[in-house]
Write an enzyme that holds these catalytic residues in place. Structure first.
Site, PDB file in Angstrom:
ATOM      1  N   PHE A 167       0.839  -1.192   0.000  1.00 30.69           N
ATOM      2  CA  PHE A 167       0.000   0.000   0.000  1.00 30.69           C
ATOM      3  C   PHE A 167       0.876   1.246   0.000  1.00 30.69           C
ATOM      4  O   PHE A 167       2.034   1.217   0.432  1.00 30.69           O
ATOM      5  CB  PHE A 167      -1.029   0.005   1.143  1.00 30.69           C
ATOM      6  N   CYS A 168       0.315   2.340  -0.523  1.00 27.61           N
ATOM      7  CA  CYS A 168       1.029   3.612  -0.697  1.00 27.61           C
ATOM      8  C   CYS A 168       2.385   3.384  -1.374  1.00 27.61           C
ATOM      9  O   CYS A 168       3.436   3.741  -0.830  1.00 27.61           O
ATOM     10  CB  CYS A 168       1.213   4.318   0.640  1.00 27.61           C
ATOM     11  N   PRO A 169       2.394   2.787  -2.574  1.00 23.65           N
ATOM     12  CA  PRO A 169       3.661   2.432  -3.221  1.00 23.65           C
ATOM     13  C   PRO A 169       4.422   3.655  -3.727  1.00 23.65           C
ATOM     14  O   PRO A 169       3.836   4.685  -4.056  1.00 23.65           O
ATOM     15  CB  PRO A 169       3.208   1.556  -4.388  1.00 23.65           C
ATOM     16  N   LYS A 180       7.716  -4.460   2.503  1.00 25.28           N
ATOM     17  CA  LYS A 180       7.767  -3.046   2.844  1.00 25.28           C
ATOM     18  C   LYS A 180       7.361  -2.802   4.293  1.00 25.28           C
ATOM     19  O   LYS A 180       6.383  -3.359   4.781  1.00 25.28           O
ATOM     20  CB  LYS A 180       6.828  -2.270   1.913  1.00 25.28           C
TER      21      LYS A 180
END
Length: 294
Positions: A167-169, A180
């Site tokens: 998420f939120c790459p 991550k």
């Protein structure tokens, strides 16, 4: 050669080396950085408050106040990006979370959905930029060095680079063994800017990933993951506890502070900067009006 002369010549190079190192630090980090780390218990329920606080502090730093590092956590929140807010059913997805006790806000710095709780550490460096320079790569690399440096007591394997399915790459995702634990973004004002990061310090990375995915499943309507919103997939996220045995969010916060004191000459504030609460309330309302809309 006299003993005094031998001692003088012996310590001379060491002093010069220390001076060189000090000069290098000044080139990477501005002087006078302060660290403000309010307690979790003192955090207001509305997640927009710390975001508004940073906006106001950024203005002050742009006006000449000393730079500051803001370290904070929130009991239960979701921050989303402006593109997330434009998804077909975003208002319904946000309201559903709010009914469940989750504070939701659109993040000014951009990016995408990030779940927050007491195991997620938020770090913001609010730095001056009087010449209005744009050094994106250097700024992000500086933040990566901080995040990885603070993790160094437990792991030397922290790496920067986008993690597929997270998420939120972003290009400056920070990961260990392909999973991550940290994302980085920035927000620029006229004469100052904010480098900001979230770090999943302890708990389950998969639980946070699941919450982000559930938001997108609800908010996306008929849209498919890809260009419209991130394809958040299982196995992409983990905490530093899971990856490296970091014992707690508090332990990582302590390491962040130690690293900044050593590398940037920072000092820890025992009391936060005094910002007018009425102005903060007005700014919070303005941010909601400006960003939390269709």
């Amino acid at each position: 050669m006299s003993t005094d002369r031998a001692e003088y010549e012996g310590i001379g190079p060491e002093i010069k080396q220390q001076e060189r190192l000090a000069e290098q630090k000044r080139q990477v980090w501005p002087e006078g950085i302060r660290i403000w780390a309010p307690t979790l218990e003192s955090m207001p329920e509305d997640i927009i408050f710390p975001l508004a606080w940073e906006e106001m502090m950024c203005r002050r730093v742009g006006e000449g106040e000393a730079p500051i590092m803001h370290i904070w956590r929130h009991p239960y929140a979701l921050t989303i990006g402006m593109r997330d807010r434009r998804l077909p059913r975003a208002p319904q997805a946000m309201e559903k979370l709010r009914r469940e006790g989750c504070s939701v806000a659109v993040r000014v710095s951009g990016g995408a959905a990030v779940p927050l709780d007491e195991g997620v550490v938020n770090v913001s460096l609010i730095l001056p930029n009087p010449d209005r320079k744009l050094e994106l790569h250097g700024d992000f690399e500086r933040m990566v060095s901080l995040i990885a440096g603070a993790a160094a007591p437990w792991t030397s394997e922290a790496r920067a680079g986008e993690i597929a399915g997270a998420f939120c790459p972003g290009d400056y995702d920070v990961s260990v063994n392909g999973r991550k634990f940290c994302g980085i973004a920035q927000r620029r004002q006229t004469k100052a800017y904010i480098l900001t990061a979230f770090i999943i310090a302890d708990g389950s990375g998969e639980e946070r990933r699941r919450l982000a995915r559930e938001f997108y499943d609800e908010a996306s309507g008929i849209l498919q993951p890809g260009d419209a919103y991130p394809d958040v997939r299982e196995g992409s996220m983990a905490s530093l506890d899971e990856l490296a045995g970091v014992p707690s969010a508090e332990a990582y916060i302590s390491s962040l502070q130690d690293w900044m004191i050593e590398q940037a000459g920072a000092s820890i504030l025992t009391k936060g900067p005094q910002l007018p609460l009425d102005e903060l309330d007005r700014l919070s309302a303005q941010l909601k009006l400006r960003y939390d809309r269709d």
